[in-house]
Design a protein around this motif. Structure first.
Motif, PDB file in Angstrom:
ATOM      1  N   ASP A 157      32.617 -20.401 -16.457  1.00  0.00           N
ATOM      2  CA  ASP A 157      32.097 -20.174 -17.804  1.00  0.00           C
ATOM      3  C   ASP A 157      31.214 -18.752 -17.836  1.00  0.00           C
ATOM      4  O   ASP A 157      30.448 -18.362 -18.891  1.00  0.00           O
ATOM      5  CB  ASP A 157      31.301 -21.205 -18.598  1.00  0.00           C
ATOM      6  CG  ASP A 157      29.898 -21.598 -17.440  1.00  0.00           C
ATOM      7  OD1 ASP A 157      29.771 -21.029 -16.330  1.00  0.00           O
ATOM      8  OD2 ASP A 157      29.228 -22.267 -17.958  1.00  0.00           O
ATOM      9  N   ASP A 158      31.283 -17.788 -16.979  1.00  0.00           N
ATOM     10  CA  ASP A 158      30.572 -16.707 -16.999  1.00  0.00           C
ATOM     11  C   ASP A 158      31.531 -15.524 -17.847  1.00  0.00           C
ATOM     12  O   ASP A 158      32.365 -14.870 -17.165  1.00  0.00           O
ATOM     13  CB  ASP A 158      30.322 -16.149 -15.547  1.00  0.00           C
ATOM     14  CG  ASP A 158      29.549 -14.838 -15.348  1.00  0.00           C
ATOM     15  OD1 ASP A 158      29.449 -14.301 -16.333  1.00  0.00           O
ATOM     16  OD2 ASP A 158      28.736 -14.785 -14.075  1.00  0.00           O
ATOM     17  N   THR A 159      31.217 -15.368 -18.985  1.00  0.00           N
ATOM     18  CA  THR A 159      31.966 -14.274 -19.614  1.00  0.00           C
ATOM     19  C   THR A 159      31.912 -12.958 -18.926  1.00  0.00           C
ATOM     20  O   THR A 159      32.993 -12.098 -19.304  1.00  0.00           O
ATOM     21  CB  THR A 159      31.220 -14.125 -21.193  1.00  0.00           C
ATOM     22  OG1 THR A 159      29.763 -13.653 -21.151  1.00  0.00           O
ATOM     23  CG2 THR A 159      31.411 -15.437 -21.805  1.00  0.00           C
ATOM     24  N   ASP A 160      30.656 -12.504 -18.267  1.00  0.00           N
ATOM     25  CA  ASP A 160      30.732 -11.015 -17.806  1.00  0.00           C
ATOM     26  C   ASP A 160      31.866 -10.833 -16.694  1.00  0.00           C
ATOM     27  O   ASP A 160      32.539  -9.912 -16.318  1.00  0.00           O
ATOM     28  CB  ASP A 160      29.492 -10.914 -16.997  1.00  0.00           C
ATOM     29  CG  ASP A 160      28.444 -10.575 -18.185  1.00  0.00           C
ATOM     30  OD1 ASP A 160      28.912 -10.226 -19.266  1.00  0.00           O
ATOM     31  OD2 ASP A 160      27.215 -10.687 -17.917  1.00  0.00           O
ATOM     32  N   LYS A 161      32.301 -12.155 -16.039  1.00  0.00           N
ATOM     33  CA  LYS A 161      33.266 -12.292 -14.737  1.00  0.00           C
ATOM     34  C   LYS A 161      34.515 -12.101 -15.387  1.00  0.00           C
ATOM     35  O   LYS A 161      35.308 -11.422 -14.923  1.00  0.00           O
ATOM     36  CB  LYS A 161      32.985 -13.584 -13.941  1.00  0.00           C
ATOM     37  CG  LYS A 161      31.730 -13.248 -13.366  1.00  0.00           C
ATOM     38  CD  LYS A 161      31.703 -12.033 -12.218  1.00  0.00           C
ATOM     39  CE  LYS A 161      30.317 -12.241 -11.421  1.00  0.00           C
ATOM     40  NZ  LYS A 161      30.171 -11.066 -10.731  1.00  0.00           N
ATOM     41  N   TYR A 162      34.959 -12.606 -16.382  1.00  0.00           N
ATOM     42  CA  TYR A 162      36.152 -12.582 -16.915  1.00  0.00           C
ATOM     43  C   TYR A 162      36.426 -11.031 -17.603  1.00  0.00           C
ATOM     44  O   TYR A 162      37.477 -10.447 -17.196  1.00  0.00           O
ATOM     45  CB  TYR A 162      36.155 -13.477 -18.730  1.00  0.00           C
ATOM     46  CG  TYR A 162      36.508 -14.917 -18.015  1.00  0.00           C
ATOM     47  CD1 TYR A 162      37.614 -15.620 -17.752  1.00  0.00           C
ATOM     48  CD2 TYR A 162      35.297 -15.785 -17.967  1.00  0.00           C
ATOM     49  CE1 TYR A 162      37.866 -16.683 -17.437  1.00  0.00           C
ATOM     50  CE2 TYR A 162      35.600 -17.039 -17.588  1.00  0.00           C
ATOM     51  CZ  TYR A 162      36.738 -17.637 -17.257  1.00  0.00           C
ATOM     52  OH  TYR A 162      36.854 -18.786 -16.940  1.00  0.00           O
ATOM     53  N   ASP A 163      35.153 -10.646 -18.306  1.00  0.00           N
ATOM     54  CA  ASP A 163      35.173  -9.016 -18.497  1.00  0.00           C
ATOM     55  C   ASP A 163      35.527  -8.333 -17.294  1.00  0.00           C
ATOM     56  O   ASP A 163      36.483  -7.433 -17.259  1.00  0.00           O
ATOM     57  CB  ASP A 163      34.106  -8.431 -19.355  1.00  0.00           C
ATOM     58  CG  ASP A 163      34.081  -9.242 -20.555  1.00  0.00           C
ATOM     59  OD1 ASP A 163      35.045  -9.636 -21.276  1.00  0.00           O
ATOM     60  OD2 ASP A 163      32.930  -8.982 -21.247  1.00  0.00           O
ATOM     61  N   GLU A 164      35.017  -8.429 -16.306  1.00  0.00           N
ATOM     62  CA  GLU A 164      35.236  -7.845 -15.001  1.00  0.00           C
ATOM     63  C   GLU A 164      36.496  -8.000 -14.528  1.00  0.00           C
ATOM     64  O   GLU A 164      37.291  -6.865 -14.075  1.00  0.00           O
ATOM     65  CB  GLU A 164      34.174  -8.173 -13.872  1.00  0.00           C
ATOM     66  CG  GLU A 164      34.327  -7.395 -12.661  1.00  0.00           C
ATOM     67  CD  GLU A 164      33.295  -8.120 -11.534  1.00  0.00           C
ATOM     68  OE1 GLU A 164      33.354  -8.028 -10.520  1.00  0.00           O
ATOM     69  OE2 GLU A 164      32.135  -8.873 -11.949  1.00  0.00           O
ATOM     70  N   LEU A 165      36.971  -8.984 -14.541  1.00  0.00           N
ATOM     71  CA  LEU A 165      38.256  -9.544 -14.078  1.00  0.00           C
ATOM     72  C   LEU A 165      39.359  -8.782 -14.646  1.00  0.00           C
ATOM     73  O   LEU A 165      40.438  -8.195 -14.399  1.00  0.00           O
ATOM     74  CB  LEU A 165      38.785 -10.959 -14.296  1.00  0.00           C
ATOM     75  CG  LEU A 165      40.196 -11.344 -13.768  1.00  0.00           C
ATOM     76  CD1 LEU A 165      40.305 -11.229 -12.347  1.00  0.00           C
ATOM     77  CD2 LEU A 165      40.217 -13.005 -14.023  1.00  0.00           C
ATOM     78  N   LEU A 166      39.328  -8.696 -16.130  1.00  0.00           N
ATOM     79  CA  LEU A 166      40.224  -8.297 -17.008  1.00  0.00           C
ATOM     80  C   LEU A 166      40.471  -6.831 -17.229  1.00  0.00           C
ATOM     81  O   LEU A 166      41.318  -6.213 -17.612  1.00  0.00           O
ATOM     82  CB  LEU A 166      40.235  -9.044 -18.311  1.00  0.00           C
ATOM     83  CG  LEU A 166      41.372 -10.237 -18.504  1.00  0.00           C
ATOM     84  CD1 LEU A 166      40.752 -11.388 -17.473  1.00  0.00           C
ATOM     85  CD2 LEU A 166      41.463 -10.710 -19.873  1.00  0.00           C
ATOM     86  N   ARG A 167      39.128  -6.149 -16.999  1.00  0.00           N
ATOM     87  CA  ARG A 167      39.165  -4.768 -17.262  1.00  0.00           C
ATOM     88  C   ARG A 167      40.170  -4.055 -16.527  1.00  0.00           C
ATOM     89  O   ARG A 167      40.229  -3.935 -15.398  1.00  0.00           O
ATOM     90  CB  ARG A 167      37.863  -4.223 -16.975  1.00  0.00           C
ATOM     91  CG  ARG A 167      37.442  -2.877 -17.469  1.00  0.00           C
ATOM     92  CD  ARG A 167      35.970  -2.638 -17.460  1.00  0.00           C
ATOM     93  NE  ARG A 167      35.102  -3.386 -18.197  1.00  0.00           N
ATOM     94  CZ  ARG A 167      34.311  -4.306 -17.775  1.00  0.00           C
ATOM     95  NH1 ARG A 167      34.176  -4.549 -16.570  1.00  0.00           N
ATOM     96  NH2 ARG A 167      33.457  -5.327 -18.747  1.00  0.00           N
ATOM     97  N   GLY A 168      40.965  -3.271 -17.267  1.00  0.00           N
ATOM     98  CA  GLY A 168      41.973  -2.361 -16.596  1.00  0.00           C
ATOM     99  C   GLY A 168      43.279  -3.082 -16.302  1.00  0.00           C
ATOM    100  O   GLY A 168      44.301  -2.723 -15.745  1.00  0.00           O
ATOM    101  N   SER A 169      43.343  -4.406 -16.762  1.00  0.00           N
ATOM    102  CA  SER A 169      44.782  -5.270 -16.265  1.00  0.00           C
ATOM    103  C   SER A 169      45.437  -5.068 -17.618  1.00  0.00           C
ATOM    104  O   SER A 169      45.271  -4.691 -18.782  1.00  0.00           O
ATOM    105  CB  SER A 169      44.457  -6.628 -16.323  1.00  0.00           C
ATOM    106  OG  SER A 169      43.587  -6.951 -15.360  1.00  0.00           O
TER     107      SER A 169
END
Length: 174
Positions: free
Chosen positions: A58-70
Motif C-alpha cells: 500500500d506504499d503509493t510512492d513505490k507504485y510511482d517509482e515502479l511505474l515511472r518511465g514504464s
C-alpha cells in the motif's frame, strides 16, 4: 519497452517478467519488503534490464517509482501470495499511479468466471480445473472459493470504471 509488473511472487508475474526480459524489454518488478525471488539468478541473469522495487503493498510512492518511465503495467496478483481482499485496493493504487506517471496501458490477469465471463462459465469444468477450490469446499470454507471470483470481479470493475487502455486476461485455473 519498459514493463512494470505488480504481482510479486506469483508464477504468472514471474513468467511475464522473464519472457519480457528474454525478449529484450526492461522490467520493473514490485516485491514486498521481505519477498525473495523464487529464482535469485534472475537478478544476475538480467542485471541490465531488471529493476526490483521493494515496498509495502500500500506504499503509493513505490507504485510511482515502479511505474515511472514504464510503457505498460501488468497486474498479476496471486492468491498464494496476496490476500484476496487486497485485489481491489491494489488495483486502485496501480491506476492512481498510472495517472500520476502517465502510463496509459494496463494488462490485468484476472480469472475465468470473474466479471462478464461468469455468464459463459462452465462451472463444472471450472471446478475440475481448480481442484484446490474444491478442497476449500470440503474443508467447510466453500465461501472462500467464490469470494476469490468476487475479488477478481471487483478488481475488474475498478479497472473498467477508468478510461485506461486495458486488456483483461482470464486464465481458466486460478
Amino acid at each position: 519497452m519498459r514493463i512494470a509488473v505488480v504481482g510479486g511472487m506469483g508464477a504468472v508475474a514471474r513468467e511475464v517478467a522473464v519472457q519480457a526480459m528474454e525478449a529484450g524489454h526492461s522490467v520493473g518488478w514490485l516485491l514486498g519488503p521481505d519477498d525473495e525471488l523464487a529464482d535469485p539468478s534472475l537478478e544476475t541473469d538480467f542485471p541490465q534490464v531488471l529493476t526490483i522495487v521493494r515496498g509495502a503493498w500500500d506504499d503509493t510512492d513505490k507504485y510511482d517509482e515502479l511505474l515511472r518511465g514504464s510503457d505498460a503495467v501488468v497486474v498479476a496478483l496471486d492468491l498464494h501470495h496476496t490476500p484476496a481482499e487486497r485485489f481491489r485496493p491494489t488495483q486502485h493504487l496501480v491506476q492512481r499511479a498510472m495517472h500520476r506517471t502517465h502510463v496509459e496501458r494496463v494488462i490485468l490477469v484476472s480469472a475465468h468466471g470473474s466479471g462478464d465471463s461468469a455468464r459463459r462459465l462452465d462451472w463444472e469444468l471450472w471446478a475440475r480445473l481448480n481442484i484446490n477450490q474444491l478442497f476449500y469446499s470440503l474443508l467447510g470454507t466453500r465461501a472462500l472459493c467464490w469470494s476469490v471470483v468476487a475479488q477478481y470481479s471487483e478488481q475488474e470493475r475498478v479497472l473498467l470504471r477508468d478510461q485506461l487502455r486495458h486488456t483483461v486476461l482470464r486464465p481458466a485455473a486460478v
